[in-house]
Design a protein around this motif. Structure first.
Motif, PDB file in Angstrom:
ATOM      1  N   TYR A   1       1.851   8.233  -8.949  1.00  0.00           N
ATOM      2  CA  TYR A   1       0.830   8.116  -7.892  1.00  0.00           C
ATOM      3  C   TYR A   1       0.577   9.475  -7.237  1.00  0.00           C
ATOM      4  CZ  TYR A   1      -1.316   6.503  -3.521  1.00  0.00           C
ATOM      5  OH  TYR A   1      -2.161   6.327  -2.463  1.00  0.00           O
ATOM      6  N   LEU A   2       1.639  10.242  -7.084  1.00  0.00           N
ATOM      7  CA  LEU A   2       1.518  11.548  -6.411  1.00  0.00           C
ATOM      8  C   LEU A   2       1.149  12.676  -7.379  1.00  0.00           C
ATOM      9  CD1 LEU A   2       4.576  11.318  -4.004  1.00  0.00           C
ATOM     10  CD2 LEU A   2       2.160  11.080  -3.416  1.00  0.00           C
ATOM     11  N   LYS A   3       1.062  12.356  -8.670  1.00  0.00           N
ATOM     12  CA  LYS A   3       0.785  13.386  -9.669  1.00  0.00           C
ATOM     13  C   LYS A   3      -0.631  13.929  -9.463  1.00  0.00           C
ATOM     14  CE  LYS A   3       1.857  13.856 -14.548  1.00  0.00           C
ATOM     15  NZ  LYS A   3       2.109  13.139 -15.779  1.00  0.00           N
ATOM     16  N   ASP A   4      -0.762  15.254  -9.477  1.00  0.00           N
ATOM     17  CA  ASP A   4      -2.063  15.878  -9.214  1.00  0.00           C
ATOM     18  C   ASP A   4      -3.134  15.417 -10.191  1.00  0.00           C
ATOM     19  OD1 ASP A   4      -1.266  17.190  -7.034  1.00  0.00           O
ATOM     20  OD2 ASP A   4      -0.813  19.091  -8.035  1.00  0.00           O
ATOM     21  N   SER A   5      -2.731  15.321 -11.493  1.00  0.00           N
ATOM     22  CA  SER A   5      -3.742  15.012 -12.506  1.00  0.00           C
ATOM     23  C   SER A   5      -4.313  13.599 -12.357  1.00  0.00           C
ATOM     24  CB  SER A   5      -3.148  15.180 -13.901  1.00  0.00           C
ATOM     25  OG  SER A   5      -2.019  14.339 -14.032  1.00  0.00           O
ATOM     26  N   LEU A   6      -3.574  12.704 -11.796  1.00  0.00           N
ATOM     27  CA  LEU A   6      -4.083  11.330 -11.641  1.00  0.00           C
ATOM     28  C   LEU A   6      -4.930  11.165 -10.385  1.00  0.00           C
ATOM     29  CD1 LEU A   6      -1.133   9.083 -12.820  1.00  0.00           C
ATOM     30  CD2 LEU A   6      -3.004  10.040 -14.108  1.00  0.00           C
ATOM     31  N   LYS A   7      -4.723  12.013  -9.404  1.00  0.00           N
ATOM     32  CA  LYS A   7      -5.570  12.069  -8.207  1.00  0.00           C
ATOM     33  C   LYS A   7      -5.583  10.765  -7.396  1.00  0.00           C
ATOM     34  CE  LYS A   7      -8.651  15.463 -10.249  1.00  0.00           C
ATOM     35  NZ  LYS A   7      -9.957  15.755 -10.781  1.00  0.00           N
ATOM     36  N   CYS A   8      -4.554   9.950  -7.519  1.00  0.00           N
ATOM     37  CA  CYS A   8      -4.531   8.690  -6.747  1.00  0.00           C
ATOM     38  C   CYS A   8      -4.529   8.992  -5.251  1.00  0.00           C
ATOM     39  CB  CYS A   8      -3.294   7.871  -7.082  1.00  0.00           C
ATOM     40  SG  CYS A   8      -3.108   7.463  -8.802  1.00  0.00           S
ATOM     41  N   ALA A   9      -3.643   9.941  -4.870  1.00  0.00           N
ATOM     42  CA  ALA A   9      -3.451  10.211  -3.446  1.00  0.00           C
ATOM     43  C   ALA A   9      -4.673  10.870  -2.822  1.00  0.00           C
ATOM     44  CB  ALA A   9      -2.217  11.089  -3.250  1.00  0.00           C
ATOM     45  N   GLN A  10      -5.525  11.498  -3.661  1.00  0.00           N
ATOM     46  CA  GLN A  10      -6.706  12.153  -3.094  1.00  0.00           C
ATOM     47  C   GLN A  10      -7.635  11.151  -2.407  1.00  0.00           C
ATOM     48  OE1 GLN A  10      -8.887  14.801  -5.546  1.00  0.00           O
ATOM     49  NE2 GLN A  10      -7.095  16.008  -6.111  1.00  0.00           N
ATOM     50  N   CYS A  11      -7.638   9.939  -2.909  1.00  0.00           N
ATOM     51  CA  CYS A  11      -8.468   8.893  -2.277  1.00  0.00           C
ATOM     52  C   CYS A  11      -7.608   7.966  -1.409  1.00  0.00           C
ATOM     53  CB  CYS A  11      -9.195   8.075  -3.331  1.00  0.00           C
ATOM     54  SG  CYS A  11     -10.471   8.994  -4.196  1.00  0.00           S
ATOM     55  N   HIS A  12      -6.521   7.455  -2.003  1.00  0.00           N
ATOM     56  CA  HIS A  12      -5.737   6.430  -1.310  1.00  0.00           C
ATOM     57  C   HIS A  12      -4.744   7.006  -0.308  1.00  0.00           C
ATOM     58  CE1 HIS A  12      -7.277   3.039  -3.634  1.00  0.00           C
ATOM     59  NE2 HIS A  12      -7.250   3.835  -4.690  1.00  0.00           N
ATOM     60  N   GLY A  13      -4.609   8.337  -0.274  1.00  0.00           N
ATOM     61  CA  GLY A  13      -3.684   8.958   0.675  1.00  0.00           C
ATOM     62  C   GLY A  13      -2.265   8.936   0.153  1.00  0.00           C
TER      63      GLY A  13
ATOM     64  N   ALA B   1       0.488   8.215   1.569  1.00  0.00           N
ATOM     65  CA  ALA B   1       1.264   7.041   1.960  1.00  0.00           C
ATOM     66  C   ALA B   1       0.545   5.741   1.601  1.00  0.00           C
ATOM     67  CB  ALA B   1       1.550   7.083   3.454  1.00  0.00           C
ATOM     68  N   GLY B   2      -0.634   5.848   0.976  1.00  0.00           N
ATOM     69  CA  GLY B   2      -1.340   4.648   0.525  1.00  0.00           C
ATOM     70  C   GLY B   2      -2.177   3.964   1.581  1.00  0.00           C
ATOM     71  N   PHE B   3      -2.503   4.673   2.651  1.00  0.00           N
ATOM     72  CA  PHE B   3      -3.292   4.044   3.716  1.00  0.00           C
ATOM     73  C   PHE B   3      -4.807   4.148   3.472  1.00  0.00           C
ATOM     74  CE2 PHE B   3       0.717   4.509   6.031  1.00  0.00           C
ATOM     75  CZ  PHE B   3       0.820   3.238   6.588  1.00  0.00           C
ATOM     76  N   GLY B   4      -5.201   4.669   2.327  1.00  0.00           N
ATOM     77  CA  GLY B   4      -6.633   4.782   2.027  1.00  0.00           C
ATOM     78  C   GLY B   4      -7.282   5.916   2.784  1.00  0.00           C
TER      79      GLY B   4
ATOM     80  N   ASN C   1      -6.649   0.389   1.345  1.00  0.00           N
ATOM     81  CA  ASN C   1      -5.378   0.600   2.050  1.00  0.00           C
ATOM     82  C   ASN C   1      -4.342  -0.284   1.346  1.00  0.00           C
ATOM     83  OD1 ASN C   1      -3.190   0.536   3.718  1.00  0.00           O
ATOM     84  ND2 ASN C   1      -4.325   0.087   5.593  1.00  0.00           N
ATOM     85  N   LEU C   2      -3.423   0.337   0.651  1.00  0.00           N
ATOM     86  CA  LEU C   2      -2.489  -0.433  -0.190  1.00  0.00           C
ATOM     87  C   LEU C   2      -1.450  -1.188   0.632  1.00  0.00           C
ATOM     88  CD1 LEU C   2      -1.962   2.271  -2.964  1.00  0.00           C
ATOM     89  CD2 LEU C   2      -3.583   0.388  -2.962  1.00  0.00           C
TER      90      LEU C   2
ATOM     91  N   VAL D   1       4.132  -1.344  -2.096  1.00  0.00           N
ATOM     92  CA  VAL D   1       3.720  -0.614  -0.880  1.00  0.00           C
ATOM     93  C   VAL D   1       3.766  -1.480   0.384  1.00  0.00           C
ATOM     94  CG1 VAL D   1       1.825   0.661   0.213  1.00  0.00           C
ATOM     95  CG2 VAL D   1       2.396   1.089  -2.165  1.00  0.00           C
ATOM     96  N   PRO D   2       3.239  -2.714   0.352  1.00  0.00           N
ATOM     97  CA  PRO D   2       3.281  -3.495   1.611  1.00  0.00           C
ATOM     98  C   PRO D   2       4.704  -3.805   2.079  1.00  0.00           C
ATOM     99  CG  PRO D   2       1.792  -4.496   0.016  1.00  0.00           C
ATOM    100  CD  PRO D   2       2.560  -3.454  -0.716  1.00  0.00           C
ATOM    101  N   PHE D   3       5.679  -3.679   1.172  1.00  0.00           N
ATOM    102  CA  PHE D   3       7.045  -4.070   1.527  1.00  0.00           C
ATOM    103  C   PHE D   3       7.971  -2.882   1.725  1.00  0.00           C
ATOM    104  CE2 PHE D   3       5.160  -7.196  -1.397  1.00  0.00           C
ATOM    105  CZ  PHE D   3       4.966  -8.209  -0.482  1.00  0.00           C
TER     106      PHE D   3
END
Lengths: 447, 292
Positions: free
Chosen positions: A302-314, A316-319, A353-354, A416-418
């Protein structure tokens, strides 16, 4: 659009789709419009034995039997009084004028599924999704997110490959279970026939809207008011010449009519192929068990730069990733009016927001897998199947992501919610514990 | 004309009583017999109050008709003309028609208290029977855990249902206050064991809704911020209606669901089915999946 081009567009739509109250059953569209299709095995008097194509819907009393060939072709329809599903035997309201030949093709309830779908759509869906499926019904201005505009033929939550359209199963799933976190409620109490009818009608609206959209692009190219103004600006062409050219193209079967035919064929093929099993997203490996190790791997991905998940979802996953404050481009390459992300329909969208535990496209592992693998169509959520190689051989070093990696990500998203402090760390409580030592805190008695 | 008005005012109460008597036969009454023991007791209370009201209604309307007809008759030419009689009221009568209804109301208030307490006061819930029902579905729980078998959350415009998942040994976990990774979810489809008092926790995600099982005579508002326990017991294994009884927005009429009361085995099988659906990964049912 110039008036004559608009007239042509209206005529094409009216010819092939009709109006919601007077729909045209266009066989070219891959829709299940009729209750059933089949051939006559035997028929005399008021009895008619049929061989029907499977599967077919229930055949109620009063169903029309339309003769599609044989000696009864062109004769008035017959009407079914009673139907024996086991024997496929119909008792007709009136005796047959003459005995039909064996193998005479028939349609039972021509167009009835679409007609039923229209009524149900008007009752349950129209006030949000609009008469034409443009997502602009009377309730739509008060809703966020906006109801889906079907006219682009794009549906967000599917379990089909990224290049494919929605399957019937996906649309039915949304009707049955709703879209959690939005105003789309569940219609679980509808019967199988009813949800089938609504699905087919929604597909009909999507096809009609897409044909209209493609025709506007085709005709707008040379015959929109702006295009005509451009063409006549330097004096090389006159408005009359352009109009004559248009009329010539319309009357030339190899020109516009052929283009229309090609648009519709392509669209029909797209929808048809999307219903095939090969279009479904199918993981190569079963879901990786939900464990701290898997969650930790998912978190790392999720935190990997190439996947860019955190660039949108943040992170900590709060979107609330950096993209939510960046300038994005629309489909035409222009900057969007506001900061953040926009979908195909021009609506501002927030990355999920995950932490809420609400998954709009469904909470099954395959649903989350599909979101990651095929993306969310019409939104900036990309399909990882197209950006990364899918490694069928786990030893292949050229791939950044494997099926198992997607499952790790799915497990991380579920966790994430838990999470207590950080997902995957030792402090995370995966096993459920009583919410409170004091049981009375779990319930509030209304006294 | 005066006789017309006498008949007019006598006609409507007569029609009302006639329609009330005919309505059970016309299907205008309750949706069938109460399908739960508590519902039957609520029905009994309802009928008692209805009988009291009917007696009061017929009595007052008969009095009204008597006064009307008597007054009209007294003004007929052939009748012995009477002078109008003016009064400043009667203290005795005032006391009588204040005290009698007060006694009736107090009687109703005390008489219904047991039923109300059993329905709504948590300490009067049939806790022992509920625990027995939990044992029947083999739920592992401690005295600290909630008695509820499911959490029902209302939202515009559907009912979300959260069930506890299963332990590794196959037993049913207790329902936790907060969502858990193993929880099972359904929408508009509430399944619970029949023939046993079972409890659910009621919540709402947005506005006020009302959880209404008309056949069981259960109705409870869902109030934002509160988790409200409700117990219910369906007599028969069958499907009942679950409706929202609070005008909750434009889609209020859509907020319909089903409540399926079933055997303990079928309830567990339903949860297992939810678990299977929830863990669907589309791999097992396709030995050789196609690749893109």
């Amino acid at each position: 659009m110039s008036p004559y081009a608009q007239d042509y567009l209206d005529k094409v739509l009216l010819t092939y789709f009709g109006e919601p109250t007077e729909m045209v059953a266009w066989d070219k569209l891959p829709l299940n419009m009729h209750y059933a299709q089949g051939t006559v095995q035997d028929g005399s008097g008021r009895q008619l034995s049929l061989e029907l194509s499977e599967p077919h819907t229930a055949i109620p009393e009063g169903t029309e039997v339309l003769w599609m060939g044989g000696n009864l072709a062109g004769q008035p329809s017959s009407w079914i009084k009673t139907w024996n599903e086991e024997k496929h035997l119909a008792t007709l309201e009136m005796p047959l004028a003459s005995n039909p030949d064996e193998g005479t093709p028939v349609i039972l309830g021509p167009g009835e599924i679409l007609a039923d779908g229209r009524m149900l759509y008007a009752e349950h869906c129209q006030h949000c999704h609009g008469v034409t499926g443009d997502g602009m019904g009377p309730t739509a201005p008060y809703l966020n997110p906006k109801p889906r505009d079907y006219r682009r033929g794009i549906f967000k939550f599917t379990t089909t490959q990224s290049s494919k359209k929605a399957s019937r199963h996906d649309l039915k799933n949304v009707i049955e279970n709703g879209v959690p976190g939005t105003y789309m409620p569940s219609f679980k109490l509808l019967t199988e026939e009813e949800s089938t009818a609504i699905t087919e009608y929604v597909m009909w609206l999507a096809m009609r809207g897409e044909v209209e959209y493609q025709l506007i692009r085709l005709l707008g190219d040379g015959y929109s008011l702006e295009a005509i103004a451009d063409r006549t600006e330097d004096g090389s062409e006159t408005a009359t010449e352009i109009q004559n050219e248009f009329l010539e193209s319309v009357n030339d079967p190899d020109s516009f009519p052929a283009e229309v035919d090609s648009i519709v064929s392509r669209l029909a093929n797209d929808w048809e192929s999307s219903q095939e099993e090969a279009s479904e997203v199918r993981p190569l490996t079963p879901r990786v068990p939900y464990s701290k190790e898997s969650i930790a791997k998912g978190r790392a991905l999720y935190l990997k730069d190439s996947l860019k998940c955190a660039q949108c979802h943040g992170e900590a996953g709060f979107g609330d990733g950096s993209q939510t404050l960046a300038v994005s481009k629309d489909e035409a390459g222009q900057d969007n009016v506001g900061l953040g992300l926009y979908d195909t329909w021009g609506n501002h969208v927030k990355p999920r927001n995950l932490h809420t535990g609400i998954y709009r496209g469904g909470r099954r592992p395959i649903d989350l897998y599909s979101r990651l693998y095929a993306g969310i169509k019409g939104t900036p959520m990309p399909a990882f199947s197209t950006t990364l190689l899918r490694r069928s051989n786990p030893e292949d070093p050229n791939s950044e992501m494997t099926d198992e990696d997607i499952w790790h990500l799915v497990n991380y998203i579920y966790s994430v919610p838990f999470e207590d402090v950080q997902a995957g760390s030792e402090s995370q409580a995966v096993d459920p514990a009583p919410a409170s030592d004091d049981p009375t805190e779990n319930e509030v008695a209304a006294k | 004309m005066k006789w017309f008005w006498c008949l007019f005012f006598a006609f409507w109460p007569t029609l009302t009583v006639a329609l009330c008597l005919a309505s059970p036969g016309l299907g205008w009454w309750f949706p069938g017999e109460a399908a739960s023991p508590l519902g039957q007791r609520i029905d009994d209370l309802f009928y008692l109050i209805l009988i009291i009201c009917t007696i009061a209604f017929i009595g007052t309307q008969a009095g009204l008709a008597y006064v009307l007809f008597r007054g009209a008759y007294d003004t007929e030419p052939e009748a012995v003309t009477k002078k109008a009689w003016h009064s400043h009221g009667s203290h005795e009568l005032e006391v009588i028609w204040s005290v009698i209804p007060a006694i009736v109301l107090l009687f109703i208030a005390f008489y219904q208290m047991d039923v109300w307490a059993e329905y709504r006061v948590k300490s009067a819930f049939p806790r022992d029977k509920m625990e027995t029902a939990l044992k029947r579905v083999n739920q592992k729980r401690t005295t600290k855990d909630s008695l509820a078998l499911a959490e029902v959350t209302a939202r515009q415009f559907e009912w979300l249902i959260r069930y506890p998942g299963f332990n590794d040994d196959g037993t049913l976990k207790p329902l936790m206050k907060d969502p858990q990774p193993t929880d099972l979810y359904a929408v508009n489809d509430l399944h619970l064991p029949a023939s046993a008092p079972v409890m659910i926790n009621l919540r709402t995600m947005d506005v006020q809704h009302s959880f209404f099982l008309p056949e069981l005579r259960i109705k409870q508002d869902a109030v934002p911020g509160l988790t409200i326990p409700i117990w219910l017991e369906a007599n028969k294994q069958q499907t009942y209606q679950l409706l929202c009884a609070e005008l909750c927005g434009w889609g209020h009429y859509k907020m319909k669901a089903r409540f399926v009361a079933e055997s303990d085995e079928n309830f567990i099988e339903y949860l297992r089915q939810l678990e299977r659906e929830q863990n669907e990964d589309r791999v097992d049912d396709e030995p050789e999946p196609s690749d893109e």
